[in-house]
Design a protein around this motif. Structure first.
Motif, mmCIF file in Angstrom:
data_model
loop_
_atom_site.group_PDB
_atom_site.id
_atom_site.type_symbol
_atom_site.label_atom_id
_atom_site.label_comp_id
_atom_site.label_asym_id
_atom_site.label_seq_id
_atom_site.Cartn_x
_atom_site.Cartn_y
_atom_site.Cartn_z
ATOM 1 N N ILE A 1 0.848 -1.210 0.000
ATOM 2 C CA ILE A 1 0.000 0.000 0.000
ATOM 3 C C ILE A 1 0.883 1.261 0.000
ATOM 4 O O ILE A 1 0.655 2.200 -0.763
ATOM 5 C CB ILE A 1 -0.968 -0.012 1.206
ATOM 6 C CG1 ILE A 1 -2.008 -1.121 1.001
ATOM 7 C CG2 ILE A 1 -1.647 1.343 1.394
ATOM 8 C CD1 ILE A 1 -2.937 -1.356 2.166
ATOM 9 N N GLU A 2 1.913 1.263 0.837
ATOM 10 C CA GLU A 2 2.781 2.448 0.912
ATOM 11 C C GLU A 2 3.499 2.681 -0.423
ATOM 12 O O GLU A 2 3.679 3.828 -0.857
ATOM 13 C CB GLU A 2 3.809 2.248 2.041
ATOM 14 C CG GLU A 2 4.348 3.531 2.638
ATOM 15 C CD GLU A 2 3.346 4.268 3.534
ATOM 16 O OE1 GLU A 2 2.136 4.249 3.257
ATOM 17 O OE2 GLU A 2 3.798 4.888 4.521
ATOM 18 N N LYS B 1 15.276 8.761 12.276
ATOM 19 C CA LYS B 1 15.644 9.377 10.986
ATOM 20 C C LYS B 1 14.883 8.689 9.854
ATOM 21 O O LYS B 1 14.585 7.514 9.914
ATOM 22 C CB LYS B 1 17.141 9.182 10.751
ATOM 23 C CG LYS B 1 18.015 10.119 11.549
ATOM 24 C CD LYS B 1 18.831 10.941 10.577
ATOM 25 C CE LYS B 1 19.865 11.833 11.169
ATOM 26 N NZ LYS B 1 19.681 12.664 12.214
ATOM 27 N N ILE B 2 14.559 9.462 8.825
ATOM 28 C CA ILE B 2 13.942 8.865 7.643
ATOM 29 C C ILE B 2 15.077 8.417 6.721
ATOM 30 O O ILE B 2 16.016 9.186 6.470
ATOM 31 C CB ILE B 2 13.078 9.902 6.897
ATOM 32 C CG1 ILE B 2 12.104 10.592 7.849
ATOM 33 C CG2 ILE B 2 12.389 9.279 5.687
ATOM 34 C CD1 ILE B 2 10.848 9.873 8.154
ATOM 35 N N GLY B 3 14.980 7.194 6.223
ATOM 36 C CA GLY B 3 16.035 6.669 5.349
ATOM 37 C C GLY B 3 16.063 7.363 3.994
ATOM 38 O O GLY B 3 15.313 8.311 3.747
ATOM 39 N N LEU C 1 10.256 -2.716 3.877
ATOM 40 C CA LEU C 1 10.377 -3.768 4.896
ATOM 41 C C LEU C 1 11.777 -3.762 5.491
ATOM 42 O O LEU C 1 12.758 -3.552 4.778
ATOM 43 C CB LEU C 1 10.102 -5.136 4.261
ATOM 44 C CG LEU C 1 8.680 -5.330 3.713
ATOM 45 C CD1 LEU C 1 8.574 -6.641 2.955
ATOM 46 C CD2 LEU C 1 7.643 -5.284 4.833
ATOM 47 N N VAL C 2 11.842 -3.993 6.796
ATOM 48 C CA VAL C 2 13.173 -4.130 7.427
ATOM 49 C C VAL C 2 13.248 -5.471 8.146
ATOM 50 O O VAL C 2 12.224 -6.030 8.556
ATOM 51 C CB VAL C 2 13.472 -2.990 8.431
ATOM 52 C CG1 VAL C 2 13.725 -1.691 7.735
ATOM 53 C CG2 VAL C 2 12.385 -2.871 9.474
ATOM 54 N N SER D 1 7.549 2.465 8.240
ATOM 55 C CA SER D 1 7.028 3.640 7.518
ATOM 56 C C SER D 1 8.084 4.740 7.364
ATOM 57 O O SER D 1 7.856 5.709 6.636
ATOM 58 C CB SER D 1 5.806 4.198 8.240
ATOM 59 O OG SER D 1 6.203 4.652 9.512
ATOM 60 N N THR D 2 9.225 4.595 8.063
ATOM 61 C CA THR D 2 10.266 5.629 7.936
ATOM 62 C C THR D 2 11.431 5.141 7.063
ATOM 63 O O THR D 2 12.511 5.715 7.082
ATOM 64 C CB THR D 2 10.812 6.059 9.319
ATOM 65 O OG1 THR D 2 11.399 4.901 9.940
ATOM 66 C CG2 THR D 2 9.755 6.614 10.223
ATOM 67 N N ALA D 3 11.158 4.086 6.280
ATOM 68 C CA ALA D 3 12.251 3.524 5.467
ATOM 69 C C ALA D 3 12.814 4.542 4.467
ATOM 70 O O ALA D 3 13.988 4.487 4.121
ATOM 71 C CB ALA D 3 11.760 2.280 4.730
#
Ligand code: HEM
Length: 591
Positions: A419-420, A488-490, A506-507, A521-523
């Motif tokens: 979805i993201e 932090k946002i990647g 995904l992490v 969501s911050t990938a």
């Protein structure tokens, strides 16, 4: 001096007067021309040829948009051409240039931390403000904005989202499945146009969320009635050709909302949006749609008021729709402000229309892009289906659909990632537009008060490799936050950031039950919903809607790849960035 001598003198004087007047006029016109020519903001890159034309960049912009129908792609292509994360464009005659920023970090800094320097721009108000003049979406972030927002306060609470909105969306989604069952039967597995189906379904959904199930007006039900009475349709000889299906008439209330929305498209692409919209408003089509909409909303408000009257106390009240909650919030606000409630005010009316517009076209567009991406990436679609079926094991074993509550309350990391990624790649909304409230500095440049700054979500750093920006050019707020921020946002890998690849969200985790990967969501950068106080207010509802639609559609159908001629990613920019080509080719799956 003879008479003829004196005549000559007079003639000479007249001639020289005329010459003086003429050259004065020419000079004034030339000075006016120079004054009207675009005035660049010093230091910010721009297209040099635009400054020698009265209409600046407009000729190039109009040529591009009339050839492609896309405005936002043209904008970011100028940044790429000028090799700068900040540029200026002369897209409105005789007005300040637009400043364009294509950098996620800078955008995030402005949206989250510089609200005293930047606020909502009048841009959208000029494009479509006369449709919903008293809706908070166009307002600067002032006391009136905050007051009106209180009316909508209940709609993004988990209780409303999960118990009210989700169940309306679920029911409407079942209509789409039934509709596509019928269409699959008639088209016998060949491709058919799907944009209207999704657009109307999304409008049916938000209509029902806003007004309740008993006020539901459904375009899809009309379609279903039509198709159930048809046994066959003409199938072209070429099995890859589109099967054209008849359409049932759309209820006038629904059509009126679509007509009002479409009026924004013409003014968006005009250099004079207010004037363009004024002309649209003089047409009988627009006026008719406006009147139907006025009556429909007034009727629903009256019904909601009658519902309020029969309930004795607030604790006995059951909220089944947004309009019920809105009127409840207005009664609370009125009590706090020591006045009688004004449920029929223009503000409430426009907030209701604002919700229908803000929620419908955006969600429909993201879902349509989603179906395209899934059809073109069968590996993603298969993994999504198998993860969703595994997560809803009881429904799978019982050979039934997962219930609304099962879908809403079950986390499926890969589904969240899909979805993201759909939202990121769709660029459903590409430009976050703010106005400079004061003279300020942005990426090392002086920006005069009153300049409109476009922060682009479809360009470098989100979908194209980011520009290198020296840290010293960034603001104090950026540096202060960077020193404190632990989350932090990647950044996206420049090699693959242009691709549709849900795995990027995904992490790795040590939790075995999550299959070793969880959604993060911050990938990396995403701007499709905006950010901060003036970011998308309906983001949570959009996720609920996407979750239900994506789950139920991949559960029921395999979205097969359409022929190349129907699979183009060309888009059209209107109030949203929508695909020009939206076809589906379906294979029904067993429960
Ligand atoms: C995929 C679906 C959606 C997308 C991509 C989207 C995107 C956006 C964007 C980009 C903005 C402007 C943000 C800014 O300027 O910073 C916005 C504003 C807004 N959206 Fe959405 N939206 C979506 C769905 C919804 C839904 C479902 C609702 C309502 C239920 C909604 C309600 C609003 C409202 C009320 C605003 C105005 C906020 C303000 O002015 O402060 N949106 N949306």
């Amino acid at each position: 001096m003879t008479v003829s001598d004196s005549n000559n003198v007079v003639l000479g004087l007249r001639l020289s007067d005329t010459l003086i007047v003429l050259s004065g006029t020419m000079l004034s016109l030339y000075l006016l021309y120079l004054w009207l020519l675009p005035k660049p903001i010093p230091g910010i890159p721009y297209n040099k040829e635009a400054t020698s034309k009265l209409f600046g960049d407009i000729e190039s912009m109009v040529k591009y948009t009339s050839e492609t129908q896309e405005l936002y792609q043209w904008i970011i292509e100028q940044n790429i051409k000028l090799k700068s994360p900040i540029i200026q464009l002369f897209a409105r005659p005789f007005r300040k240039p637009w400043v364009i920023v294509t950098d996620f970090q800078e955008t995030r800094d402005v949206m989250l931390r510089r609200s005293k320097e930047f606020d909502r721009s009048p841009f959208w108000g000029e494009v479509s403000g006369s449709i919903i003049p008293d809706c908070h979406v166009h307002m600067p972030t002032n006391a009136r904005f905050k007051r009106q927002r209180r009316w909508l306060q209940g709609l993004m609470t988990p209780a409303f989202l999960h118990d009210v909105a989700a169940s309306h969306i679920y029911d409407i989604c079942l209509d789409l499945i039934e509709l596509w069952d019928q269409k699959s039967r008639l088209t016998q597995g060949r491709p058919f146009a799907a944009a209207d189906d999704v657009t109307y379904i999304a409008l049916d959904a938000i209509w029902r969320i806003v007004f309740g199930a008993e006020s539901s007006v459904s375009t899809t039900k009309n379609q279903l009635e039509l198709y159930s009475s048809i046994q066959t349709v003409h199938l072209p000889e070429d099995p890859n050709a589109e099967v054209i299906l008849p359409r049932a008439p759309c209820p006038p209330q629904i059509q009126s909302i679509i007509t009002l929305e479409e009026s924004g498209e013409t003014s968006l692409k005009s250099p004079f949006p207010k004037i363009a919209h004024w002309f649209i408003r003089q047409t009988s089509g627009y006026r008719n749609a406006y009147n139907i909409k006025e009556k429909a909303i007034s009727d629903e408000l009256s019904k909601a008021l009658r519902r309020r009257e029969v309930v004795k106390s607030e604790k006995d009240r059951k909220v089944n729709s947004a309009i019920d909650d809105l009127l409840y919030r207005e009664s609370l606000l009125a009590e706090k402000e020591g006045r009688a409630p004004q449920p029929l005010s223009r503000g409430i009316h426009d907030e209701i229309l604002g919700l229908l517009i803000a929620a419908h076209d955006t969600a429909a567009t993201a879902i349509i892009w989603g179906f395209k991406f899934l059809a073109d990436h069968p590996d993603v679609q298969n993994k999504l289906r198998s993860d969703v079926r595994a997560a809803h094991a009881t429904a799978t074993n019982q050979k039934r659909l997962p219930t609304c509550q099962e879908i809403v309350y079950t986390t499926v990391h890969y589904r969240d990632a899909v979805i993201e990624e759909i939202i990121r790649c769709s660029h459903t909304e590409s430009a976050l537009i703010r106005t400079a409230l004061v003279d300020l500095q942005l990426l090392g440049h002086h920006i005069p008060k009153g300049t409109d700054v476009f922060f682009m979500g479809n360009g470098p750093s989100v979908s194209y490799p980011a520009f290198d920006i020296e840290d010293s050019l960034r603001s104090q707020t950026y540096h202060a936050a960077a020193a404190k921020e632990n989350e932090k946002i990647g950044r996206w890998d420049p090699e693959d950031m242009g691709l549709f690849q849900p795995e990027r969200w995904l992490v790795t985790t040590t939790q075995e039950e999550d299959g070793g990967k969880i959604f993060n969501s911050t990938a990396g950068p995403l701007l499709t919903f905006g950010l901060g106080e003036r970011g998308c207010y309906g983001r949570k509802m959009a996720y609920v809607e996407m979750k239900l639609f994506i789950t139920l559609i991949v559960w029921n159908f395999e979205l097969q790849k359409c022929p190349d001629a129907m699979s183009s990613y060309a888009a059209v920019d209107k109030l949203v960035h929508a695909p020009q080509y939206c076809f589906v080719k379906l294979r029904k799956l067993p429960a």
